[in-house]
Design a protein around this motif. Structure first.
Motif, PDB file in Angstrom:
ATOM      1  N   GLU A   1      69.156  46.820 118.823  1.00  0.00           N
ATOM      2  CA  GLU A   1      69.625  48.193 118.688  1.00  0.00           C
ATOM      3  C   GLU A   1      71.143  48.217 118.596  1.00  0.00           C
ATOM      4  O   GLU A   1      71.844  47.567 119.385  1.00  0.00           O
ATOM      5  CB  GLU A   1      69.134  49.034 119.868  1.00  0.00           C
ATOM      6  N   LEU A   2      71.641  48.990 117.648  1.00  0.00           N
ATOM      7  CA  LEU A   2      73.072  49.050 117.357  1.00  0.00           C
ATOM      8  C   LEU A   2      73.799  49.841 118.441  1.00  0.00           C
ATOM      9  O   LEU A   2      73.346  50.909 118.865  1.00  0.00           O
ATOM     10  CB  LEU A   2      73.291  49.701 115.996  1.00  0.00           C
ATOM     11  N   ALA A   3      74.932  49.308 118.889  1.00  0.00           N
ATOM     12  CA  ALA A   3      75.764  49.981 119.903  1.00  0.00           C
ATOM     13  C   ALA A   3      77.220  49.927 119.454  1.00  0.00           C
ATOM     14  O   ALA A   3      77.995  49.075 119.913  1.00  0.00           O
ATOM     15  CB  ALA A   3      75.595  49.331 121.272  1.00  0.00           C
ATOM     16  N   PRO A   4      77.642  50.822 118.561  1.00  0.00           N
ATOM     17  CA  PRO A   4      79.021  50.791 118.060  1.00  0.00           C
ATOM     18  C   PRO A   4      80.025  51.187 119.134  1.00  0.00           C
ATOM     19  O   PRO A   4      79.700  51.932 120.068  1.00  0.00           O
ATOM     20  CB  PRO A   4      78.995  51.810 116.922  1.00  0.00           C
ATOM     21  N   GLU A   5      81.262  50.703 118.973  1.00  0.00           N
ATOM     22  CA  GLU A   5      82.329  50.980 119.919  1.00  0.00           C
ATOM     23  C   GLU A   5      83.497  51.667 119.219  1.00  0.00           C
ATOM     24  O   GLU A   5      83.716  51.465 118.023  1.00  0.00           O
ATOM     25  CB  GLU A   5      82.814  49.683 120.585  1.00  0.00           C
ATOM     26  N   ALA A   6      84.227  52.466 119.991  1.00  0.00           N
ATOM     27  CA  ALA A   6      85.436  53.120 119.479  1.00  0.00           C
ATOM     28  C   ALA A   6      86.498  53.067 120.572  1.00  0.00           C
ATOM     29  O   ALA A   6      86.202  53.324 121.743  1.00  0.00           O
ATOM     30  CB  ALA A   6      85.156  54.566 119.075  1.00  0.00           C
ATOM     31  N   SER A   7      87.720  52.751 120.189  1.00  0.00           N
ATOM     32  CA  SER A   7      88.824  52.626 121.133  1.00  0.00           C
ATOM     33  C   SER A   7      89.566  53.954 121.250  1.00  0.00           C
ATOM     34  O   SER A   7      90.053  54.486 120.245  1.00  0.00           O
ATOM     35  CB  SER A   7      89.782  51.516 120.699  1.00  0.00           C
ATOM     36  N   TYR A   8      89.681  54.477 122.461  1.00  0.00           N
ATOM     37  CA  TYR A   8      90.363  55.752 122.666  1.00  0.00           C
ATOM     38  C   TYR A   8      91.829  55.731 122.230  1.00  0.00           C
ATOM     39  O   TYR A   8      92.296  56.698 121.610  1.00  0.00           O
ATOM     40  CB  TYR A   8      90.264  56.172 124.128  1.00  0.00           C
ATOM     41  N   PRO A   9      92.627  54.683 122.527  1.00  0.00           N
ATOM     42  CA  PRO A   9      94.041  54.712 122.114  1.00  0.00           C
ATOM     43  C   PRO A   9      94.250  54.901 120.627  1.00  0.00           C
ATOM     44  O   PRO A   9      95.298  55.419 120.210  1.00  0.00           O
ATOM     45  CB  PRO A   9      94.566  53.342 122.574  1.00  0.00           C
ATOM     46  N   THR A  10      93.283  54.512 119.793  1.00  0.00           N
ATOM     47  CA  THR A  10      93.418  54.699 118.352  1.00  0.00           C
ATOM     48  C   THR A  10      93.539  56.170 117.989  1.00  0.00           C
ATOM     49  O   THR A  10      94.221  56.532 117.021  1.00  0.00           O
ATOM     50  CB  THR A  10      92.201  54.089 117.629  1.00  0.00           C
ATOM     51  N   TYR A  11      92.918  57.040 118.779  1.00  0.00           N
ATOM     52  CA  TYR A  11      92.891  58.467 118.470  1.00  0.00           C
ATOM     53  C   TYR A  11      93.604  59.326 119.516  1.00  0.00           C
ATOM     54  O   TYR A  11      93.774  60.525 119.296  1.00  0.00           O
ATOM     55  CB  TYR A  11      91.436  58.944 118.353  1.00  0.00           C
ATOM     56  N   GLY A  12      94.047  58.729 120.606  1.00  0.00           N
ATOM     57  CA  GLY A  12      94.623  59.518 121.687  1.00  0.00           C
ATOM     58  C   GLY A  12      96.127  59.485 121.809  1.00  0.00           C
ATOM     59  O   GLY A  12      96.690  60.152 122.683  1.00  0.00           O
ATOM     60  N   TYR A  13      96.815  58.747 120.935  1.00  0.00           N
ATOM     61  CA  TYR A  13      98.264  58.617 121.084  1.00  0.00           C
ATOM     62  C   TYR A  13      99.007  59.910 120.781  1.00  0.00           C
ATOM     63  O   TYR A  13     100.166  60.064 121.142  1.00  0.00           O
ATOM     64  CB  TYR A  13      98.798  57.492 120.184  1.00  0.00           C
ATOM     65  N   GLY A  14      98.345  60.850 120.121  1.00  0.00           N
ATOM     66  CA  GLY A  14      98.984  62.139 119.857  1.00  0.00           C
ATOM     67  C   GLY A  14      99.362  62.873 121.126  1.00  0.00           C
ATOM     68  O   GLY A  14     100.291  63.698 121.127  1.00  0.00           O
ATOM     69  N   LEU A  15      98.662  62.583 122.219  1.00  0.00           N
ATOM     70  CA  LEU A  15      98.989  63.194 123.501  1.00  0.00           C
ATOM     71  C   LEU A  15     100.401  62.827 123.934  1.00  0.00           C
ATOM     72  O   LEU A  15     101.184  63.688 124.359  1.00  0.00           O
ATOM     73  CB  LEU A  15      97.975  62.738 124.553  1.00  0.00           C
ATOM     74  N   VAL A  16     100.752  61.550 123.823  1.00  0.00           N
ATOM     75  CA  VAL A  16     102.094  61.101 124.196  1.00  0.00           C
ATOM     76  C   VAL A  16     103.133  61.676 123.237  1.00  0.00           C
ATOM     77  O   VAL A  16     104.221  62.081 123.651  1.00  0.00           O
ATOM     78  CB  VAL A  16     102.165  59.564 124.187  1.00  0.00           C
ATOM     79  N   LEU A  17     102.800  61.717 121.965  1.00  0.00           N
ATOM     80  CA  LEU A  17     103.729  62.246 120.964  1.00  0.00           C
ATOM     81  C   LEU A  17     104.053  63.709 121.243  1.00  0.00           C
ATOM     82  O   LEU A  17     105.218  64.124 121.161  1.00  0.00           O
ATOM     83  CB  LEU A  17     103.118  62.085 119.573  1.00  0.00           C
TER      84      LEU A  17
END
Length: 211
Positions: free
Chosen positions: A80-96
């Motif tokens: 069974e497929l279990a894909p992963e996604a890294s939060y920092p790839t999409y969350g850096y706008g918070l720091v910006l």
């Protein structure tokens, strides 16, 4: 004056980024939790093949019922497929966003930062969700395609949503929020630009001919 104001703002933004980025990395797993929860909840509600999700540090893992061929100790097996996604790839706008608010000395910067952080949650969840969808629909191979039976149009829509969530939303959304929170600052830039051009126009006034 316009160049001085912009230059000072850019310099302060970079300095605040240098200060805030390490703190964000240390606390990233806590910042990631709401976005991952939102992405997982939406995926679970929208797709019957989603079994669940969990957070592993800053990584969002989606558990699916989609089977793919994998290499096993005694040959290929189905898993069974279990894909992963890294939060920092999409969350850096918070720091910006926070860096720009502090650099421009925005009025009530802390309140606007909190509001902007909440608005950024769906943006982060969009990126995580569409990376999951891309991995499941576009990268799962023939077994995944046979199980899902998605049309080429749906696959193209998912690819577009992934690119939009990866390339556009993370950097552009915090800038748009900052502009909405700093109308006086933006107006000051336009005013200084107008004043900067005024002396040149006066010096270029036509001279009278001498008889």
């Amino acid at each position: 004056m316009r160049n001085t104001l912009i230059g000072r703002f850019l310099l302060l933004s970079i300095l605040w980024l240098i200060v805030l980025l390490p703190l964000w990395y240390v606390l990233a797993r806590w910042f990631a939790a709401p976005a991952i929860w939102l992405a997982g909840t939406v995926m679970k509600a929208c797709f019957s093949w989603v079994e669940g999700w969990h957070q592993d540090g800053v990584t969002a893992v989606l558990h699916t019922l989609v089977q793919v061929r994998m290499k096993g100790p005694q040959g290929d097996v189905l898993g069974e497929l279990a894909p992963e996604a890294s939060y920092p790839t999409y969350g850096y706008g918070l720091v910006l966003l926070w860096a720009m608010l502090l650099a421009s000395r925005t009025e009530r910067w802390w309140l606007k930062g909190l509001i902007g952080s909440l608005i950024l949650l769906p943006v982060q969840a969009w990126g995580i969700s569409f990376q999951w969808l891309r991995d499941v629909v576009l990268l799962s191979g023939p077994y995944g395609a046979a199980y899902l039976k998605y049309s080429p149009l749906a696959a193209n829509a998912i690819a577009y949503g992934y690119q939009f969530g990866f390339l556009m939303l993370p950097p552009v959304t915090p800038i748009l929020l900052w502009l909405a929170f700093n109308k006086r600052f933006v107006a000051a830039l336009w005013l200084e630009a107008a004043l900067e051009g005024a002396p040149e126009q006066r010096h270029q006034a036509p001279t009278k001919a001498v008889d």
